[in-house]
Design a protein around this motif. Structure first.
Motif, mmCIF file in Angstrom:
data_model
loop_
_atom_site.group_PDB
_atom_site.id
_atom_site.type_symbol
_atom_site.label_atom_id
_atom_site.label_comp_id
_atom_site.label_asym_id
_atom_site.label_seq_id
_atom_site.Cartn_x
_atom_site.Cartn_y
_atom_site.Cartn_z
ATOM 1 N N GLN A 78 2.137 7.070 -6.583
ATOM 2 C CA GLN A 78 1.115 8.043 -6.971
ATOM 3 C C GLN A 78 1.595 9.467 -6.710
ATOM 4 O O GLN A 78 1.319 10.377 -7.479
ATOM 5 C CB GLN A 78 -0.184 7.774 -6.206
ATOM 6 N N SER A 79 2.341 9.643 -5.609
ATOM 7 C CA SER A 79 2.804 10.995 -5.275
ATOM 8 C C SER A 79 3.853 11.466 -6.293
ATOM 9 O O SER A 79 4.128 12.660 -6.385
ATOM 10 C CB SER A 79 3.357 11.054 -3.856
ATOM 11 N N ALA B 271 2.456 1.961 -3.364
ATOM 12 C CA ALA B 271 1.447 2.507 -4.284
ATOM 13 C C ALA B 271 1.259 4.001 -4.022
ATOM 14 O O ALA B 271 1.228 4.818 -4.949
ATOM 15 C CB ALA B 271 0.128 1.752 -4.132
ATOM 16 N N VAL B 272 1.150 4.367 -2.733
ATOM 17 C CA VAL B 272 0.993 5.786 -2.372
ATOM 18 C C VAL B 272 2.205 6.593 -2.839
ATOM 19 O O VAL B 272 2.064 7.680 -3.429
ATOM 20 C CB VAL B 272 0.786 5.930 -0.846
ATOM 21 N N ALA B 273 3.409 6.069 -2.588
ATOM 22 C CA ALA B 273 4.629 6.798 -2.964
ATOM 23 C C ALA B 273 4.716 6.971 -4.483
ATOM 24 O O ALA B 273 5.123 8.029 -4.977
ATOM 25 C CB ALA B 273 5.862 6.060 -2.441
ATOM 26 N N GLY C 195 0.822 -1.212 0.000
ATOM 27 C CA GLY C 195 0.000 0.000 0.000
ATOM 28 C C GLY C 195 0.853 1.258 0.000
ATOM 29 O O GLY C 195 0.578 2.225 -0.713
ATOM 30 N N LEU C 196 1.920 1.245 0.813
ATOM 31 C CA LEU C 196 2.762 2.439 0.914
ATOM 32 C C LEU C 196 3.515 2.715 -0.393
ATOM 33 O O LEU C 196 3.658 3.880 -0.795
ATOM 34 C CB LEU C 196 3.760 2.282 2.070
ATOM 35 N N ALA D 207 -0.781 3.684 -10.046
ATOM 36 C CA ALA D 207 -0.339 2.472 -9.342
ATOM 37 C C ALA D 207 -1.448 1.984 -8.436
ATOM 38 O O ALA D 207 -2.237 2.773 -7.923
ATOM 39 C CB ALA D 207 0.905 2.772 -8.499
ATOM 40 N N ARG D 208 -1.531 0.664 -8.259
ATOM 41 C CA ARG D 208 -2.420 0.122 -7.233
ATOM 42 C C ARG D 208 -1.873 -1.202 -6.717
ATOM 43 O O ARG D 208 -1.106 -1.893 -7.397
ATOM 44 C CB ARG D 208 -3.868 -0.059 -7.716
ATOM 45 N N SER D 209 -2.274 -1.521 -5.501
ATOM 46 C CA SER D 209 -1.839 -2.769 -4.875
ATOM 47 C C SER D 209 -2.805 -3.901 -5.240
ATOM 48 O O SER D 209 -4.004 -3.675 -5.408
ATOM 49 C CB SER D 209 -1.795 -2.601 -3.348
#
Lengths: 422, 422
Positions: free
Chosen positions: B86-87, B82-84, B79-80, B92-94
């Motif tokens: 996207q930023s 994916a967040v990084a 999850g992290l 991106a997705r998990s």
């Protein structure tokens, strides 16, 4: 023999020793012949740790991936409680949100439970297996992990209780029930045996932080009887359904007549998280009040108590109202931006206020309740700045420094003091 | 334009700063137009933390619930990341193990991947979305969470690469490739551009701990080309498919003739995790050796090198063999229990041994390789206690204290020394 959903919060799950203790409490209910499902929170502090990871990774994190990350905390405690129960010789297994599934709707990170497929879960409970369910999590229509928002495990527990048609949903916390008022302030506060959903909603929403408000609303809608009790006292580990140790939250129908008539007032709550705003010399004309509250509504700021005083000058009036403290700065900005349209003179913020609410379904006449309130507070020099009422509540706004005094005075005035307490 | 699976281990994912760094490495591949899936391990130390929770909860923990608990570590990093990503502006997705799903068979906590439904994953990759997959986890036939055993994320990555028919599986570690021998011991060690699966299996199983052995076996079976490279050096963040910075692990077919014939030996591995056991004065009769090894096999203890010497007395022999050091105590107990049946005199354990293995698919004659080995080691006074060979490997057992000397001597003797190194 009953079917029970038990819910344990983060402090009850904080570390292996406490999880073992929870396992003992759960096993006693199972050993007594009850069918048991358990809903667990993450270890205290773990959700904060995971939320901070997301924030560090990106200030604008994707709520769908946030859900993937933070839902892991409850997954860990669910598995560990199953292991701890098995080591006591109990049959137990974890059921993750996507396994039942618990279907949710609406946005990630603040999803709402739509439906629960509890067939397999119920069958497992009937076979004597203890079902462990991580709270707070669910599954979206797209097959992705969702979470219900902070404190959502209470709601998970009530929803599971409704889905399995449980006789009772026991919510274990770090307090041993719902009190007539905050026992840290009023030593003569008494634990209540029963309150109604409506009373609990008023008590919760005005600052008696025992249960998440949403979970009480859901319990009322679904008719789920809730018991609030502590996982930290021995008396709560061994008892029968005839002698419940905590506070039952039930529908008004279930309240016996003697419960209802015993006291006019069930409890007294306080809330220091409100702020007061006064607009001076607002034109006293039709539409003036709408000009004030329309921009606040547009900014999703909730206005609570409102008072309108006649001002010094003719054709002018002062308007006072309260907003949540966290929204004060935004509310001030919104109103400053609308000054030309509203036409006020000055904007005066005041965070030094507290709201005191007396709550009771037995309340017949607001006038009687209010007059007792005014007299008791006036006798001790406490000035009332505003007053609002609802069907089962009378609230007053006072200077914050008088909060504790007012609680003690009113607790005595409404006859709530325990006889045997200090 | 290629389809690439990238895998990052626990040290690469240890904390938000490193996850950001990984996001940059991944985005560069995506920006170059490649279709990218990423397999991640848990943060370094996190799996240990979760395993310890299980052990504390119960010494005999349920492997199914263990899997629920420990699989959460990879869920968090997926999850992290994916967040990084996207930023950084990437899509991106998990994809959790149960979401694809990655179906596994056999026991919880040591499951094996059976099949992967990669249709949706491939479609997402083709649409330009980076797929993030937590390694190590899968879904059982019963719909429950499984894990593949420690180090299983390498296997996850290879299996995903096979399922999406990736052109390459890049395994990012804390070393920048596979070396001719341990570069911490032999400064003249050279990074290899290519090794075969078979060589990598021999190098991995005798102590060059770059990849999990099982993942190499799977890659060989599925024909997945692996690149081993570092996530900690800048050169690995910006390069093209024509100029790969790491070590490629490929089938023998892909090795060009010049690769094969350049050197007889590809690499030299060492392993200090073996222990030697000698049984003295064993009756020299048919069935005697079976009496020794049958009880060890029953106890699932793996015996590696075996030597039989003629003893002092006629009709007697000494038998020496090696077992993994971790199994030494158990092996001694098993043999002591079988003393009457076997009929040995003394049982002598020795942990002060090391196995040195020279590995190479270009190896034509074991005799020639072995004779070079004996001469080089004898010249420096290193005594050979035992010898074994396989198709592409010659291994010798020596006194542990000579390990580093032997590695340096053999590295020079087989012409592996880098010309320009110190």
């Amino acid at each position: 023999m009953a079917r029970i959903v038990m819910k344990f919060g983060g402090t009850s799950m904080a570390g292996i020793e406490r999880i073992r203790r929870v396992a003992q409490i759960v096993k006693q209910q199972s050993d007594a012949g009850h069918e048991v499902a358990v809903v667990v929170s993450a270890m205290a502090g773990d959700t904060d740790r995971l939320v901070n990871f997301c924030r560090e990774a990106s200030s604008l994190y994707d709520p769908a991936e946030y859900d993937v990350v933070v839902a892991s905390g409850e997954q860990v405690t669910a598995g560990l409680l199953a292991v701890a129960l098995q080591s006591l010789g109990a049959k137990a297994r974890s059921w993750l949100g996507w396994q039942m599934p618990i279907r949710t709707i609406e946005a990630h990170s603040k999803a709402r439970i739509d439906s629960i497929d509890a067939g397999a879960l119920t069958a497992a409970m009937q076979s004597g297996e203890i079902a462990i369910i991580p709270g707070f999590q669910g599954l979206s229509d797209e097959g992705r992990v969702t979470t219900l928002g902070r404190g959502g495990s209470d709601t998970s527990a009530v929803a599971i209780a409704a889905a399995v048609k449980a006789d009772r949903c026991d919510i274990y916390t770090d307090v041993d029930g719902v009190y007539t008022t905050d026992p840290r302030i009023v030593t003569r506060a008494q634990k209540l045996n029963k309150v109604t959903f409506e009373e609990m909603l008023e008590l919760a929403s005005v600052g008696a932080k025992v249960l998440q408000t949403r979970s009480v609303g859901l319990a009322m809608k679904e008719g789920v009887r809730i018991q609030v009790l502590s996982s930290f006292t021995d008396e709560n580990t061994n008892w029968t359904a005839d002698d419940l140790p905590g506070t039952m939250i039930v529908s008004e129908d279930e309240m016996e007549i003697e419960d209802m008539e015993r006291k006019l007032i069930t409890g007294i709550a306080h809330d220091k998280n409100e702020a007061k705003i006064t607009l001076t010399r607002v034109p006293d004309k039709p539409g003036a009040v709408a000009d004030i509250f329309a921009p606040l509504a547009d900014a999703a700021i909730n206005v609570d108590m409102i008072i309108q005083n006649v001002g010094r000058e003719k054709g002018e009036t002062d308007v006072t109202f309260t907003v949540p403290s966290v929204d004060l700065d935004r509310a001030m900005q919104v109103l400053e931006g609308a000054q030309a349209k509203i036409g006020f003179n000055r904007l005066i913020p005041d965070t030094n206020v507290a709201k005191i609410s007396v709550v009771g379904v037995g309340m017949k006449s607001h006038a009687g309740i209010a007059s007792t309130m005014f007299r008791a507070l006036a006798d001790r020099g406490v000035n009332i700045q505003a007053i609002t009422t609802s069907e089962i509540k009378v609230s007053v706004l006072i200077e914050e420094d008088y909060t504790e005094l007012a609680l003690r005075v009113l607790h005595t005035a409404y006859g709530l003091d325990a006889v045997d307490a200090a």
